[in-house]
Design an enzyme around this catalytic site. Structure first.
Site, PDB file in Angstrom:
ATOM      1  N   GLN A  14       0.839  -1.200   0.000  1.00 40.31           N
ATOM      2  CA  GLN A  14       0.000   0.000   0.000  1.00 40.31           C
ATOM      3  C   GLN A  14       0.874   1.251   0.000  1.00 40.31           C
ATOM      4  OE1 GLN A  14      -1.745   0.738   3.804  1.00 40.31           O
ATOM      5  NE2 GLN A  14      -3.552   1.730   2.963  1.00 40.31           N
TER       6      GLN A  14
ATOM      7  N   SER B  27       4.710  -1.315   4.040  1.00 42.92           N
ATOM      8  CA  SER B  27       4.856  -2.691   4.523  1.00 42.92           C
ATOM      9  C   SER B  27       4.897  -3.628   3.324  1.00 42.92           C
ATOM     10  CB  SER B  27       3.662  -3.089   5.405  1.00 42.92           C
ATOM     11  OG  SER B  27       3.442  -2.145   6.407  1.00 42.92           O
TER      12      SER B  27
ATOM     13  N   GLU C 194      -8.978  -1.402   6.085  1.00 43.68           N
ATOM     14  CA  GLU C 194      -7.727  -1.549   6.829  1.00 43.68           C
ATOM     15  C   GLU C 194      -7.987  -1.405   8.331  1.00 43.68           C
ATOM     16  OE1 GLU C 194      -4.678   1.300   5.819  1.00 43.68           O
ATOM     17  OE2 GLU C 194      -3.169   0.239   6.997  1.00 43.68           O
TER      18      GLU C 194
ATOM     19  N   TYR D  78       0.652   4.750   0.427  1.00 45.09           N
ATOM     20  CA  TYR D  78      -0.050   5.969   0.848  1.00 45.09           C
ATOM     21  C   TYR D  78       0.958   6.964   1.438  1.00 45.09           C
ATOM     22  CZ  TYR D  78      -4.914   4.164   0.664  1.00 45.09           C
ATOM     23  OH  TYR D  78      -6.137   3.699   0.274  1.00 45.09           O
TER      24      TYR D  78
HETATM   25  C1  LIG Z   1       2.748  -1.003  11.578  1.00 42.41           C
HETATM   26  C2  LIG Z   1       2.615   0.056  10.540  1.00 42.41           C
HETATM   27  C3  LIG Z   1       2.389  -0.309   9.218  1.00 42.41           C
HETATM   28  C4  LIG Z   1       2.271   0.698   8.237  1.00 42.41           C
HETATM   29  N1  LIG Z   1       2.111   0.301   6.938  1.00 42.41           N
HETATM   30  C5  LIG Z   1       1.969   1.258   5.985  1.00 42.41           C
HETATM   31  C6  LIG Z   1       1.816   0.865   4.611  1.00 42.41           C
HETATM   32  O1  LIG Z   1       1.839  -0.317   4.266  1.00 42.41           O
HETATM   33  N2  LIG Z   1       1.649   1.836   3.693  1.00 42.41           N
HETATM   34  C7  LIG Z   1       1.626   3.167   4.024  1.00 42.41           C
HETATM   35  O2  LIG Z   1       1.413   3.992   3.135  1.00 42.41           O
HETATM   36  N3  LIG Z   1       1.820   3.577   5.310  1.00 42.41           N
HETATM   37  C8  LIG Z   1       1.994   2.643   6.291  1.00 42.41           C
HETATM   38  N4  LIG Z   1       2.192   3.021   7.602  1.00 42.41           N
HETATM   39  C9  LIG Z   1       2.305   4.446   7.918  1.00 42.41           C
HETATM   40  C10 LIG Z   1       1.099   5.014   8.665  1.00 42.41           C
HETATM   41  O3  LIG Z   1      -0.023   5.111   7.823  1.00 42.41           O
HETATM   42  C11 LIG Z   1       1.509   6.400   9.235  1.00 42.41           C
HETATM   43  O4  LIG Z   1       2.569   6.164  10.151  1.00 42.41           O
HETATM   44  C12 LIG Z   1       0.369   7.073   9.949  1.00 42.41           C
HETATM   45  O5  LIG Z   1      -0.603   7.507   9.038  1.00 42.41           O
HETATM   46  C13 LIG Z   1       0.850   8.303  10.776  1.00 42.41           C
HETATM   47  O6  LIG Z   1       1.608   9.149   9.968  1.00 42.41           O
HETATM   48  P1  LIG Z   1       3.065   9.652  10.445  1.00 42.41           P
HETATM   49  O7  LIG Z   1       3.875   8.461  10.837  1.00 42.41           O
HETATM   50  O8  LIG Z   1       3.581  10.530   9.364  1.00 42.41           O
HETATM   51  O9  LIG Z   1       2.815  10.497  11.768  1.00 42.41           O
HETATM   52  P2  LIG Z   1       2.319  12.007  11.855  1.00 42.41           P
HETATM   53  O10 LIG Z   1       1.177  12.229  10.935  1.00 42.41           O
HETATM   54  O11 LIG Z   1       3.503  12.895  11.724  1.00 42.41           O
HETATM   55  O12 LIG Z   1       1.761  12.064  13.336  1.00 42.41           O
HETATM   56  C14 LIG Z   1       2.639  12.187  14.459  1.00 42.41           C
HETATM   57  C15 LIG Z   1       1.780  12.358  15.709  1.00 42.41           C
HETATM   58  O13 LIG Z   1       0.978  13.548  15.610  1.00 42.41           O
HETATM   59  C16 LIG Z   1      -0.403  13.244  15.821  1.00 42.41           C
HETATM   60  N5  LIG Z   1      -1.237  14.075  14.930  1.00 42.41           N
HETATM   61  C17 LIG Z   1      -1.020  14.335  13.616  1.00 42.41           C
HETATM   62  N6  LIG Z   1      -2.036  15.091  13.129  1.00 42.41           N
HETATM   63  C18 LIG Z   1      -2.913  15.293  14.160  1.00 42.41           C
HETATM   64  C19 LIG Z   1      -4.175  15.991  14.302  1.00 42.41           C
HETATM   65  N7  LIG Z   1      -4.737  16.622  13.257  1.00 42.41           N
HETATM   66  N8  LIG Z   1      -4.799  15.984  15.512  1.00 42.41           N
HETATM   67  C20 LIG Z   1      -4.238  15.341  16.570  1.00 42.41           C
HETATM   68  N9  LIG Z   1      -3.037  14.674  16.499  1.00 42.41           N
HETATM   69  C21 LIG Z   1      -2.390  14.648  15.320  1.00 42.41           C
HETATM   70  C22 LIG Z   1      -0.549  11.765  15.439  1.00 42.41           C
HETATM   71  O14 LIG Z   1      -1.635  11.162  16.133  1.00 42.41           O
HETATM   72  C23 LIG Z   1       0.787  11.190  15.917  1.00 42.41           C
HETATM   73  O15 LIG Z   1       0.722  10.898  17.289  1.00 42.41           O
HETATM   74  C24 LIG Z   1       2.356   2.070   8.592  1.00 42.41           C
HETATM   75  C25 LIG Z   1       2.595   2.414   9.927  1.00 42.41           C
HETATM   76  C26 LIG Z   1       2.735   1.429  10.888  1.00 42.41           C
HETATM   77  C27 LIG Z   1       3.021   1.862  12.294  1.00 42.41           C
END
Ligand SMILES: Cc1cc2nc3c(=O)[nH]c(=O)nc-3n(C[C@H](O)[C@H](O)[C@H](O)COP(=O)(O)OP(=O)(O)OC[C@H]3O[C@@H](n4cnc5c(N)ncnc54)[C@H](O)[C@@H]3O)c2cc1C
Length: 402
Positions: free
Chosen positions: A124, A159, A242, A126
């Site tokens: 995926q 992933s 998902e 994204y």
């Molecule tokens: C086990 C695992 C598998 C994954 N697999 C995939 C995959 O296959 N494909 C893919 O594309 N992605 C994948 N991801 C990524 C995942 O989708 C992102 O990590 C997730 O969307 C959070 O984005 P970020 O890591 O950029 O954190 P950020 O968006 O930078 O967030 C950091 C912190 O800020 C908080 N925050 C951000 N915005 C807000 C708001 N508006 N209000 C309140 N709090 C907020 C969040 O809750 C978090 O605590 C995976 C992640 C994990 C952990």
């Protein structure tokens, strides 16, 4: 209180259990490769109408009438035996239902059957550096050049990208449109020229995640799900599937049983740890949360069976947040049972849902990895926003201009 599903469904369960006694395979079939054995049993499950029931037979599913109780029993029994055929993979669990809802006929015919049979593996695409929670800000571009999209940019946290044959993902195709309106949902061949997959090593020692770089990668123009510039709506459908996968109470139940087994097998002062009142207290508290999730699941099932989907909506929004919190509690309690000694235990290949081959024991690995599902598919804070705004009707969180 009688929580069984009644005679008709319990005899369905008995029949299914007899079928599942056929896994693991025996005789000549057991000599095939693990992947082939899985394909054989999955195909058998489709023929019997147990696997991929909601997917029409013309696309490789078993095309059975909608029956949420039968689905629930199948989910429970497949999980109990570990037989192949569940929907926990990204392909059957996320991409196939998205294609069914939004895909054109040619894409459905080409991709759904081979995805269900396990011939094609997916990843995926994204998240990007800087675009996780604020997913609509993605920058990886796709520009139409004749009959191909040409893709440039980078995905992260992808992933399974190392093993995947194809990626389904979000790409910016209309740079001048507002951020949600400028995105298309494309399928990309992971063997295409210009793709560079770089694994990311985690603190567990495993490497499930990857960075994926695109340098003039070409994908056919027809590899688009939904309309051009309307990928955001398609991505919402995939995310719903998902979150349901990640938030399944069944996974929580499995982890809880592993915790209890650990408490029985771990010695504390020469006795099984489960006899320690402190350990029992903690397990009892966690069991309360696990049983509450199971009951909520039954309430959602009951609402669905009675056609009262609206009643099920709020718990559905809550279940991912709730279950990932409880799974963290379970993983922490398991880790506390083994304590520092856990670091000295040999690495294990498989134990529970978070299993991958790593460099640490399963208790340590599961504890470290338990932090992940709360972030995957939308972090907990984002889930809280969704519950507050869409579930409870609270005022919207202030958002940066889009
Ligand atoms: C086990 C695992 C598998 C994954 N697999 C995939 C995959 O296959 N494909 C893919 O594309 N992605 C994948 N991801 C990524 C995942 O989708 C992102 O990590 C997730 O969307 C959070 O984005 P970020 O890591 O950029 O954190 P950020 O968006 O930078 O967030 C950091 C912190 O800020 C908080 N925050 C951000 N915005 C807000 C708001 N508006 N209000 C309140 N709090 C907020 C969040 O809750 C978090 O605590 C995976 C992640 C994990 C952990």
């Amino acid at each position: 209180m009688d929580l069984s599903f009644g005679d008709e469904y319990e005899s369905f369960r008995a029949e299914l259990r007899r079928f599942l006694e056929g896994w693991p395979l025996t005789g000549e079939e057991a000599k095939r490769s693990p992947a082939e054995q899985e394909q054989i049993f999955r195909k058998r499950g489709i023929e019997h109408g147990y696997v991929y029931r909601d997917i029409p037979s013309e696309y490789g599913g078993s095309g059975r009438p909608h029956d949420p109780i039968a689905d629930q029993i199948i989910l429970e029994e497949y999980a109990r035996t570990g037989a192949p055929g569940n929907k926990l993979d990204q392909g059957p669990g996320m991409l196939a239902p998205t294609l069914l809802e939004f895909g054109g006929e040619a894409l459905k015919k080409r991709f759904i059957p081979s995805t269900l049979s396990g011939e094609i593996q997916w990843c995926q695409g994204y998240s990007e550096p800087g675009s996780g929670s604020d997913l609509a800000s993605i920058q990886t571009s796709a520009v139409l050049d004749g009959d191909h999209w040409v893709i440039n940019g980078q995905k992260i946290w992808t992933s399974n990208a190392v093993h995947a044959d194809f990626m389904f993902g979000l790409f910016r195709t209309e740079p001048d449109a507002s951020k949600h309106a400028g995105i298309s949902y494309l399928i990309v061949d992971m063997k295409a020229s210009g793709i560079d997959v770089r694994p990311l090593k985690q603190m567990t020692g495993s490497m499930e995640f990857n960075e994926v770089f695109f340098d003039d990668v070409r994908t056919p123009a027809e590899n688009i799900i939904g309309k051009r510039g309307e990928g955001w709506a398609v991505s919402r459908a995939t995310l719903k599937h998902e979150r349901n996968l990640i938030g399944s109470p069944r996974l929580m139940g499995e982890q809880f049983e592993l915790l209890v087994a650990r408490a029985r097998s771990t010695q504390r002062d020469g006795r099984p740890a489960i006899e320690d009142p402190g350990v029992r207290d903690r397990i009892a508290e966690i069991e309360g949360y696990v049983r509450a999730a199971e009951t909520t699941n039954l309430r959602m099932l009951s609402a669905t069976v009675h056609g009262e989907e609206l009643k099920a909506m709020l718990p559905m929004m809550m279940i991912k947040l709730y279950s990932t919190d409880v799974m963290q509690m379970i993983a922490k309690a398991t880790y506390d049972l083994v304590g520092g000694g856990g670091l000295l235990e040999p690495a294990e290949e498989r134990d529970g849902i978070y299993a991958t081959s790593g460099t640490v024991s399963s208790a340590v690995h599961n504890y470290m990895f338990s932090l992940g599902p709360a972030i995957a598919g939308g972090a907990s804070n984002i889930q809280r926003n969704i519950i507050g705004e869409r579930g409870l009707g609270l005022p919207r969180d202030p958002r940066p201009s889009s």
